[in-house]
Design a protein around this motif. Structure first.
Motif, short mmCIF file in Angstrom:
data_model
loop_
_atom_site.label_atom_id
_atom_site.label_comp_id
_atom_site.label_asym_id
_atom_site.label_seq_id
_atom_site.Cartn_x
_atom_site.Cartn_y
_atom_site.Cartn_z
N MET A 1 -16.36 59.74 2.68
CA MET A 1 -15.61 60.28 1.67
C MET A 1 -15.30 59.02 0.90
SD MET A 1 -14.15 62.46 -0.34
CE MET A 1 -12.45 62.62 -1.11
N GLN A 2 -15.40 59.13 -0.49
CA GLN A 2 -15.23 57.87 -1.69
C GLN A 2 -13.89 58.66 -2.59
OE1 GLN A 2 -18.60 56.25 -3.34
NE2 GLN A 2 -20.08 56.80 -1.54
N ASP A 3 -13.24 57.48 -2.90
CA ASP A 3 -12.21 58.03 -4.06
C ASP A 3 -12.95 58.72 -5.21
OD1 ASP A 3 -9.76 57.19 -2.76
OD2 ASP A 3 -10.11 55.22 -3.49
N ARG A 4 -13.83 58.30 -5.67
CA ARG A 4 -14.53 59.21 -6.87
C ARG A 4 -14.98 60.45 -6.58
NH1 ARG A 4 -20.66 58.01 -7.80
NH2 ARG A 4 -21.42 57.70 -5.46
N TYR A 5 -15.08 61.09 -5.53
CA TYR A 5 -15.35 62.33 -5.47
C TYR A 5 -14.20 63.44 -5.30
CZ TYR A 5 -19.67 60.21 -3.07
OH TYR A 5 -20.88 59.74 -2.44
N ALA A 6 -13.02 62.74 -5.04
CA ALA A 6 -11.82 63.61 -5.06
C ALA A 6 -11.97 64.60 -6.22
CB ALA A 6 -10.57 62.99 -5.16
N GLY A 7 -11.56 65.89 -5.56
CA GLY A 7 -11.46 67.20 -6.58
C GLY A 7 -12.82 67.75 -7.06
N ASP A 8 -13.69 67.06 -6.70
CA ASP A 8 -15.25 68.21 -6.89
C ASP A 8 -15.19 69.11 -5.97
OD1 ASP A 8 -16.18 67.47 -4.32
OD2 ASP A 8 -17.70 66.15 -5.07
N VAL A 9 -16.34 70.15 -6.25
CA VAL A 9 -16.35 71.40 -5.50
C VAL A 9 -16.35 71.11 -4.13
CG1 VAL A 9 -19.02 71.57 -5.55
CG2 VAL A 9 -17.56 73.64 -5.65
N GLY A 10 -16.87 70.19 -3.44
CA GLY A 10 -16.95 69.88 -2.01
C GLY A 10 -15.54 69.84 -1.60
N ASP A 11 -14.71 69.24 -2.22
CA ASP A 11 -13.32 69.17 -1.91
C ASP A 11 -12.67 70.46 -1.90
OD1 ASP A 11 -13.27 66.37 -1.13
OD2 ASP A 11 -12.06 65.77 -3.03
N PHE A 12 -12.87 71.14 -2.96
CA PHE A 12 -12.39 72.58 -3.08
C PHE A 12 -12.62 73.32 -1.74
CE2 PHE A 12 -12.30 76.92 -5.17
CZ PHE A 12 -10.92 77.07 -4.75
N VAL A 13 -13.91 73.54 -1.28
CA VAL A 13 -14.25 74.25 -0.21
C VAL A 13 -13.59 73.46 1.28
CG1 VAL A 13 -16.22 74.85 1.32
CG2 VAL A 13 -16.45 74.88 -1.16
N LYS A 14 -13.63 72.27 1.32
CA LYS A 14 -13.17 71.72 2.65
C LYS A 14 -12.02 71.55 2.79
CE LYS A 14 -13.21 66.62 1.37
NZ LYS A 14 -13.99 65.40 1.23
N LEU A 15 -11.16 71.38 1.83
CA LEU A 15 -9.67 71.68 1.80
C LEU A 15 -9.25 73.07 2.07
CD1 LEU A 15 -8.62 68.81 -0.79
CD2 LEU A 15 -8.71 68.50 1.49
N GLY A 16 -10.11 74.06 1.26
CA GLY A 16 -9.81 75.45 1.61
C GLY A 16 -9.90 75.73 3.06
N LEU A 17 -11.15 75.33 3.50
CA LEU A 17 -11.40 75.43 5.01
C LEU A 17 -10.12 75.04 5.87
CD1 LEU A 17 -13.35 76.34 7.36
CD2 LEU A 17 -14.33 74.19 7.05
N LEU A 18 -9.86 73.71 5.65
CA LEU A 18 -8.62 73.14 6.39
C LEU A 18 -7.58 73.82 6.24
CD1 LEU A 18 -9.47 69.22 6.13
CD2 LEU A 18 -10.11 70.79 7.90
N ARG A 19 -6.99 74.39 5.05
CA ARG A 19 -5.82 74.97 4.92
C ARG A 19 -5.71 76.50 5.43
NH1 ARG A 19 -2.46 73.84 0.57
NH2 ARG A 19 -2.68 75.88 -0.59
N ALA A 20 -7.03 76.74 5.75
CA ALA A 20 -7.29 78.41 6.34
C ALA A 20 -6.93 78.24 7.83
CB ALA A 20 -8.61 79.15 5.95
N ILE A 21 -7.43 77.19 8.45
CA ILE A 21 -7.55 77.27 9.97
C ILE A 21 -6.43 76.31 10.54
CG2 ILE A 21 -9.97 77.64 9.91
CD1 ILE A 21 -10.53 74.53 10.59
N SER A 22 -5.87 75.51 9.89
CA SER A 22 -4.60 74.65 10.16
C SER A 22 -3.34 75.19 10.69
CB SER A 22 -4.84 73.40 9.52
OG SER A 22 -4.14 73.73 8.19
N PRO A 23 -3.00 76.16 9.97
CA PRO A 23 -1.57 76.60 10.16
C PRO A 23 -1.34 76.96 11.71
CG PRO A 23 -2.39 78.09 8.21
CD PRO A 23 -3.49 77.06 8.77
N GLY A 24 -0.23 76.29 12.27
CA GLY A 24 0.20 76.44 13.63
C GLY A 24 -0.41 75.36 14.52
N ARG A 25 -1.20 74.54 13.71
CA ARG A 25 -1.99 73.11 14.61
C ARG A 25 -1.35 71.91 13.83
NH1 ARG A 25 -5.99 75.96 17.46
NH2 ARG A 25 -6.61 77.94 16.71
N LYS A 26 -1.48 70.82 14.62
CA LYS A 26 -1.56 69.58 14.05
C LYS A 26 -2.52 68.98 13.64
CE LYS A 26 1.05 65.63 12.98
NZ LYS A 26 1.89 65.77 11.86
N LEU A 27 -2.81 69.07 12.37
CA LEU A 27 -3.96 68.39 11.77
C LEU A 27 -4.06 66.84 11.56
CD1 LEU A 27 -6.87 69.08 10.06
CD2 LEU A 27 -5.14 69.24 8.02
#
Length: 238
Positions: A1-27
């Motif tokens: 990961m590089q700072d300059r990538y922050a906010g691109d479509v890859g981040d939207f997908v990966k952060l969306g995935l993590l937000r979907a599967i992490s509730p109730g867990r320590k991420l």
């Protein structure tokens, strides 16, 4: 990961995935933070934020609006953490280029042990190397670009006794992407799901040691995010 990538479509997908599967867990997030490069235009895929019909924003409105702000103001790893709740973060730079080639293997080993310490107590971890998975051939471990990869041994360590999500940027490996994904699922060896995301470019998230509830959450995520060409891999190990 590089700072300059922050906010691109890859981040939207990966952060969306993590937000979907992490509730109730320590991420915990191992960013595999590599120094910003300037030789290519990677990280420019932010056009999705225009989203004039709001179909993408509806996938995760809070995340979508946050990433719009990130792209407009501060593109950095630090700016992404607030949407991951109380996640633990390991963001020590993987600046292997600054280390003499003869010392890089030992330096990398020490760096990884510090990552493991940072993520102690997490039952779900995410690893975010630029280029994804590679083998443990010792010859590559002295190369500068090794800082953009996660060797199989580190992926397996991260997944011991817990669930790990490992990012992989698909390559031109012989046989195509299906065969490439099957290869990595085979060598990982543990129970594993593979989430493919094919909007703009091709990436795969290997989810190692998912429990039944997480597997169900992953399938729901893939169904909901299909508009961005997100799907569950259905190859040999699908």
């Amino acid at each position: 990961m590089q700072d300059r990538y922050a906010g691109d479509v890859g981040d939207f997908v990966k952060l969306g995935l993590l937000r979907a599967i992490s509730p109730g867990r320590k991420l915990g997030v191992a960013w595999y933070r590599y120094p910003d490069e300037s030789h290519n235009g990677d990280g420019r895929h932010t056009g999705y934020l225009q989203d004039r019909d709001r179909k993408l924003a509806q996938l995760d409105p809070e995340l979508f609006e946050h990433l719009k702000s990130v792209v407009r103001t501060e593109r950095s790893i630090r700016s992404l953490l607030t949407v991951l709740g109380d996640a633990q973060s390991s963001d020590e730079p993987l600046d292997i280029c600054s280390v003499p080639a003869t010392r890089r293997r030992n330096w990398r080993a020490g760096w990884f042990e510090r990552v493991m310490d940072d993520l102690n107590g997490c039952d779900l971890v995410f690893a975010d190397p630029d280029n994804g998975m590679t083998d443990d051939d010792h010859r590559r471990q002295g190369r500068a670009k090794f800082g953009k990869q996660i060797p199989l041994s580190e992926a397996l360590r991260l997944s011991e006794g817990r669930t790990a999500v490992i990012y992989h940027h698909n390559t031109r490996r012989a046989g195509g992407h299906d065969a490439e994904i099957d290869h990595w699922m085979s060598v990982i060896g543990a129970p594993c799901l593979a989430v493919r995301a094919r909007a703009y470019n091709c990436r795969t998230f290997f989810i190692v040691n998912p429990d039944p509830r997480m597997a169900a959450d992953v399938r729901q995520f893939c169904d909901r995010w299909a508009i961005l060409k997100v799907s569950l891999h259905t190859g040999q190990h699908g």
